[in-house]
Write a protein that holds these residues in place. Sequence first.
Motif, PDB file in Angstrom:
ATOM      1  N   LEU A  55       1.804   6.119   1.987  1.00  0.00           N
ATOM      2  CA  LEU A  55       0.479   5.967   1.398  1.00  0.00           C
ATOM      3  C   LEU A  55      -0.293   4.891   2.153  1.00  0.00           C
ATOM      4  N   ASP A  56      -1.610   5.048   2.177  1.00  0.00           N
ATOM      5  CA  ASP A  56      -2.422   4.010   2.812  1.00  0.00           C
ATOM      6  C   ASP A  56      -2.560   2.818   1.876  1.00  0.00           C
ATOM      7  N   ALA A  57      -3.172   1.756   2.374  1.00  0.00           N
ATOM      8  CA  ALA A  57      -3.270   0.513   1.612  1.00  0.00           C
ATOM      9  C   ALA A  57      -4.036   0.688   0.308  1.00  0.00           C
ATOM     10  N   GLY A  59      -4.192   3.530  -1.417  1.00  0.00           N
ATOM     11  CA  GLY A  59      -3.577   4.529  -2.276  1.00  0.00           C
ATOM     12  C   GLY A  59      -4.436   5.773  -2.443  1.00  0.00           C
ATOM     13  N   ASP A 109       9.770   1.049  -0.191  1.00  0.00           N
ATOM     14  CA  ASP A 109      10.481   0.769  -1.433  1.00  0.00           C
ATOM     15  C   ASP A 109      11.878   1.368  -1.299  1.00  0.00           C
ATOM     16  N   HIS A 139       4.249   1.947   1.853  1.00  0.00           N
ATOM     17  CA  HIS A 139       2.829   1.619   1.850  1.00  0.00           C
ATOM     18  C   HIS A 139       2.458   1.012   3.198  1.00  0.00           C
ATOM     19  N   ARG A 179       3.146   3.632  -7.878  1.00  0.00           N
ATOM     20  CA  ARG A 179       2.248   2.586  -7.381  1.00  0.00           C
ATOM     21  C   ARG A 179       1.486   1.946  -8.539  1.00  0.00           C
ATOM     22  N   ALA A 206       5.851  -3.717  -6.143  1.00  0.00           N
ATOM     23  CA  ALA A 206       6.139  -2.863  -4.992  1.00  0.00           C
ATOM     24  C   ALA A 206       6.689  -3.661  -3.831  1.00  0.00           C
TER      25      ALA A 206
END
Length: 211
Positions: A55-57, A59, A109, A139, A179, A206
Motif C-alpha cells: 500500500l502507498d503511504a 492508503g 507487517d 506500507h 491499516r 503498524a
Amino acid sequence: MSLHADALTTLRDWEAPDDEQEALRRRYLTHLERHPDGMLRAGRPDHVTASTLVLDAAGTSVLLTLHAKSGRWFQVGGHTEPEDATLAGAALREALEETGIARADLALDPVPLLLDAHHVPFCGPGENVHHLDVMFVAHAAASAAPSISEESLDLAWWPVDGLPDAELAPFVARALARRRHAGQAGSASGAAGSSSDGGGSSRAAADQPSR
C-alpha cells in the motif's frame, strides 16, 4: 530455526479471521507437517509461497505487478529461497526485488494478512501444482520510488477503488481494514500516553506489530 520451522510456528500462532481462513491454515499446517520440502519450489504437488500487498503511504493505492506468464495483475511475491530465514523475510525479499523500492522505504507487517491457495498451471512440471500462498501487507513511504523488474511486464500503482482484477478486492479490503485498526490502536495509545506523561508520543501499531 529453519524456514520450514518458522513457517510452522507462524501459522500455528496466526489467528485466522474467519472459518474459511482457518480451514486454509489447517491445510497449510498439515501440508508442512507431512512434507519437509513443503516450502520449496520443487515440492509437489503443492508448496508454500510468500507474497506482499504493498500500500502507498496514504492508503489510497496498491502497487501491483503485471505477471509475465499469466498476463494478469497481482500483488508481488513468489517462491521462497534457500537463504530465506523466515516466511516474512521471504515476503519482504520478494517485495524488494520485484518493486525496486529501497529497504528503508518499505515497512512489512510480519503478521500474515491472509492465506490464498490457488492452482498454478505454469509452475514447472505437473498439472496439479498449487501455491499455498501466505500474503503479508507492507506500507511504502511517500519517498518510495518503484522500478520494474525482469520478472514482470509492468509495475503500477492502482487506486484501491479501481483495481484491474475483482479477485484482488477482498485482499485489499482486508489490508485497509488492518491499516485502519492499527491507526485506531495508535491513536488510542497516543491519547493514553498524553494523559499519563504530559504529551508523550507513540508509534502506530503498524510500526510495532506483535504476533
